[in-house]
Design an enzyme around this catalytic site. Structure first.
Site, mmCIF file in Angstrom:
data_model
loop_
_atom_site.group_PDB
_atom_site.id
_atom_site.type_symbol
_atom_site.label_atom_id
_atom_site.label_comp_id
_atom_site.label_asym_id
_atom_site.label_seq_id
_atom_site.Cartn_x
_atom_site.Cartn_y
_atom_site.Cartn_z
ATOM 1 N N LYS A 191 0.827 -1.205 0.000
ATOM 2 C CA LYS A 191 0.000 0.000 0.000
ATOM 3 C C LYS A 191 0.870 1.269 0.000
ATOM 4 O O LYS A 191 1.809 1.391 0.775
ATOM 5 C CB LYS A 191 -0.909 0.023 1.249
ATOM 6 N N PRO A 194 0.071 5.582 2.879
ATOM 7 C CA PRO A 194 0.823 6.309 3.921
ATOM 8 C C PRO A 194 1.930 7.178 3.326
ATOM 9 O O PRO A 194 2.172 8.299 3.806
ATOM 10 C CB PRO A 194 1.416 5.185 4.783
ATOM 11 N N CYS A 394 37.126 -1.113 27.615
ATOM 12 C CA CYS A 394 36.884 -0.050 28.575
ATOM 13 C C CYS A 394 36.539 -0.587 29.970
ATOM 14 O O CYS A 394 37.420 -0.986 30.709
ATOM 15 C CB CYS A 394 35.844 0.924 28.039
ATOM 16 N N HIS A 524 37.877 2.301 23.172
ATOM 17 C CA HIS A 524 36.774 1.653 22.458
ATOM 18 C C HIS A 524 37.199 1.410 21.007
ATOM 19 O O HIS A 524 36.840 2.184 20.109
ATOM 20 C CB HIS A 524 35.529 2.546 22.484
ATOM 21 N N GLU A 526 36.155 -0.514 18.931
ATOM 22 C CA GLU A 526 35.034 -0.816 18.016
ATOM 23 C C GLU A 526 34.705 0.369 17.103
ATOM 24 O O GLU A 526 34.170 0.201 16.014
ATOM 25 C CB GLU A 526 33.784 -1.252 18.799
HETATM 26 N N1 GLN Z 1 32.344 3.212 33.779
HETATM 27 C C1 GLN Z 1 33.709 3.218 33.384
HETATM 28 C C2 GLN Z 1 34.323 4.600 33.451
HETATM 29 O O1 GLN Z 1 33.619 5.570 33.430
HETATM 30 C C3 GLN Z 1 33.887 2.625 31.981
HETATM 31 C C4 GLN Z 1 33.238 3.432 30.916
HETATM 32 C C5 GLN Z 1 33.062 2.665 29.630
HETATM 33 O O2 GLN Z 1 33.084 1.439 29.608
HETATM 34 N N2 GLN Z 1 32.874 3.370 28.544
HETATM 35 O O3 GLN Z 1 35.534 4.738 33.505
#
Ligand code: GLN
Length: 548
Positions: A191, A194, A394, A524, A526
């Site tokens: 459809k 919308p 982390c 991090h 990632e």
């Molecule tokens: N809580 C932890 C800190 O503030 C790790 C933070 C996190 O994993 N991004 O240092």
């Protein structure tokens, strides 16, 4: 004199429902234009009042994506970076909060020189200034602006007004409307009503879209393309089909087949430069995703998974994508399983811990606060003893240090001050400058944020993973650190600090000699993983998992 660049604009709006994948669609358009040799930058507008995403709970908003320059932004910026391999600045994340904050700051400074400061005039003006500033900062030929929310919302009207003004008064702007085409079971057909209404709503704001991208379970057939074209006032070749696909990385190729990039360039009066070598690499990457047959299981032990009856994987979207990139790079499909850390606490802990044997690798990702912590520490102890490949991110690093301190260094009460402020052995502590900020309740954008260097220990496992580099950069978002007073003791019981900040005060990486792959980082990693260039730590983890 260098010619001043005039950025061209692509504005992506959404219709009918949210969560249609506007972010992936904006990223895919960026990907194609990048393959044609244009300098592209993606910008996200979020209509909420929060100045940035940093103060929101992950279950509320999904992941907070950290830019290299320390912005705490919407997770869509992660998609933009992954699809275009760009390093995007925090300037590319714009919220209502930022706009009002700046307008009010200027008003208090008398910058408006006694004028009445108005929502309808000065707010769109500031939006336009911010957009041009972001595009200039990125030196972009083309800026793709994704407007959060759905057309018809109250919250994003002023942003749409600013973009309408840009279109009318001198900027080259093309509008792309992403809409939803339901196929109700009772009707048995797709459809378009919308979408027609959504286009009307857009028209009422003074915007006529140039393209319609139809999200649906299936492809849009010719008949419906024709109908949408006539009723919504766009050319038939500008109605683009975007059905559900197995992998999001296929979407740029799907758009290319329908000529979307060429038609957008035509509208922007830009040459359709020839597609470069990146297309070939991307095409074979997608082919590999579709043909891998080997599978492994990686478990993520965390706590931000559940909202009501649903699992919200968005909280860790960059971690998930980084695992997938490393998997495909090693020609293996990774089944990612969510393990709630509270499973490893209480009466069923032992039974549940034994299930970790079934995993080829375990990740403990970032997190905040004290809940679910003991479960994570128990899981880390288990993978350490049972030699299961482990990557700590982390908080994952901080908890690996606590586990080591408690179970190997004999510091039974060791803890982090975020978990137990009165602990006798604060192996994870807060920096004095961070403590002051918290005392003053200055929570916004005040963590250790963005890219920081680390100096790697020669011949360590981590340095080998990074190809022998001495100095590497990853992004950070945390307040707490490994307490320097405990470094010697922790090391003497077998923990190796394989990467430190240049002043040698802060721990950035750790590893173990008594384990095939036990690595953690305060950063991090990632956020820097790319489809064709997996992050070295994730790549190492998957290689270790395959060996197991
Ligand atoms: N809580 C932890 C800190 O503030 C790790 C933070 C996190 O994993 N991004 O240092």
């Amino acid at each position: 004199m260098p010619v001043k660049k005039k950025t061209k604009w692509i504005v992506v709006t959404g219709g009918v429902i949210s969560t249609l994948g506007k972010g992936i669609i904006s990223s895919s358009i960026g990907n194609l234009l990048d393959m044609r040799g244009y300098k592209v930058t993606n910008i996200k507008i979020d209509p909420y009042i929060n100045v940035d995403a940093g103060t929101m709970r992950p279950t509320e908003h999904g992941e907070v994506f950290v830019t290299w320059d320390g912005g705490e932004t919407d997770q869509d910026l992660g998609n933009y970076e992954r699809f275009t391999d760009n390093k995007i600045s925090m300037k590319n994340s714009i919220t209502t909060g930022q706009i009002y904050q700046e307008v009010i700051r200027k008003e208090r400074n008398l910058d408006y020189k006694g004028k009445c400061v108005e929502v309808t005039v000065h707010i769109p003006e500031e939006v336009k200034r911010r957009l041009h500033d972001a595009a200039k900062n990125a030196d972009a030929d083309i800026a793709i602006v994704e407007v959060g929310g759905v057309v018809g919302d109250y919250q994003n009207i002023l942003f749409l007004e600013a973009l309408r003004q840009m279109h009318i008064y001198g900027d080259d702007v093309v509008f792309v409307h992403v809409s939803y085409l339901p196929i109700p079971a009772t009707a048995g057909e797709m459809k378009s009503k919308p979408t027609q209404h959504s286009i009307r709503a857009l028209n009422s704001l003074g915007i006529q879209t140039d393209f319609i991208i139809g999200r649906a379970n299936n492809v849009i057939d010719d008949l419906r393309k024709e109908k949408i074209s006539v009723i919504c006032g766009v050319r038939k070749e500008s109605v683009i089909s975007c059905p559900d696909v197995d992998t999001i990385y296929e979407i740029p190729l799907m758009f290319k087949k329908q000529g979307l990039d060429e038609n957008i360039l035509k509208k922007l009066h830009l040459k359709p430069l020839k597609l470069n070598g990146k297309l070939k690499a991307w095409t074979s990457f997608v082919k590999r995703i579709k043909t891998v047959s080997k599978e492994i299981n990686v478990g993520i032990v965390g706590k931000y998974f559940e909202t009501g009856d649903y699992t919200l994987e968005d909280s860790y979207i960059s971690v998930i994508e980084a695992i997938k990139h490393a998997g495909y790079y090693n020609k293996v499909k990774v089944n990612i399983q969510w393990i709630n850390s509270s499973d490893f606490e209480g009466v069923h802990a032992k039974k549940n811990l034994n299930k970790l044997k079934n995993y080829d690798a375990i990740i403990v990702p970032g997190g905040f606060g004290g809940s679910g912590i003991e479960g994570k520490i128990n899981a880390i102890k288990y993978v350490r003893i049972h030699k299961i490949p482990f990557l700590g991110l982390c908080y994952g690093l901080q908890l690996a240090v606590i586990e080591h301190a408690r179970n190997l260094c004999g510091l039974k009460d060791a803890n982090g001050v975020e978990i137990d402020p009165k602990t006798n052995d604060p192996v994870i502590d807060i920096l004095p400058e961070q403590r002051k900020l918290l005392e003053k309740k200055q929570y916004g954008a005040s963590m250790r944020l963005g890219e920081y260097p680390a100096i790697l220990k020669k011949d360590s496992q981590v340095s080998k993973l990074y190809g022998g580099l001495k100095k590497v950069f990853e992004r950070h978002r945390h307040r707490y650190e490994v307490n320097p007073d405990y470094l010697k003791k922790l090391e003497s019981y077998g923990l190796v600090f394989s990467g430190m900040s240049p002043d040698r005060k802060l721990v950035e990486y750790l590893e173990r000699k008594d384990h095939p792959f036990f690595i953690a980082t305060q950063s991090h990693p990632e956020f820097t993983s790319r489809p064709l260039k997996p992050n070295p730590l994730f790549n190492g983890l998957i290689k270790a998992a395959l060996k197991k």
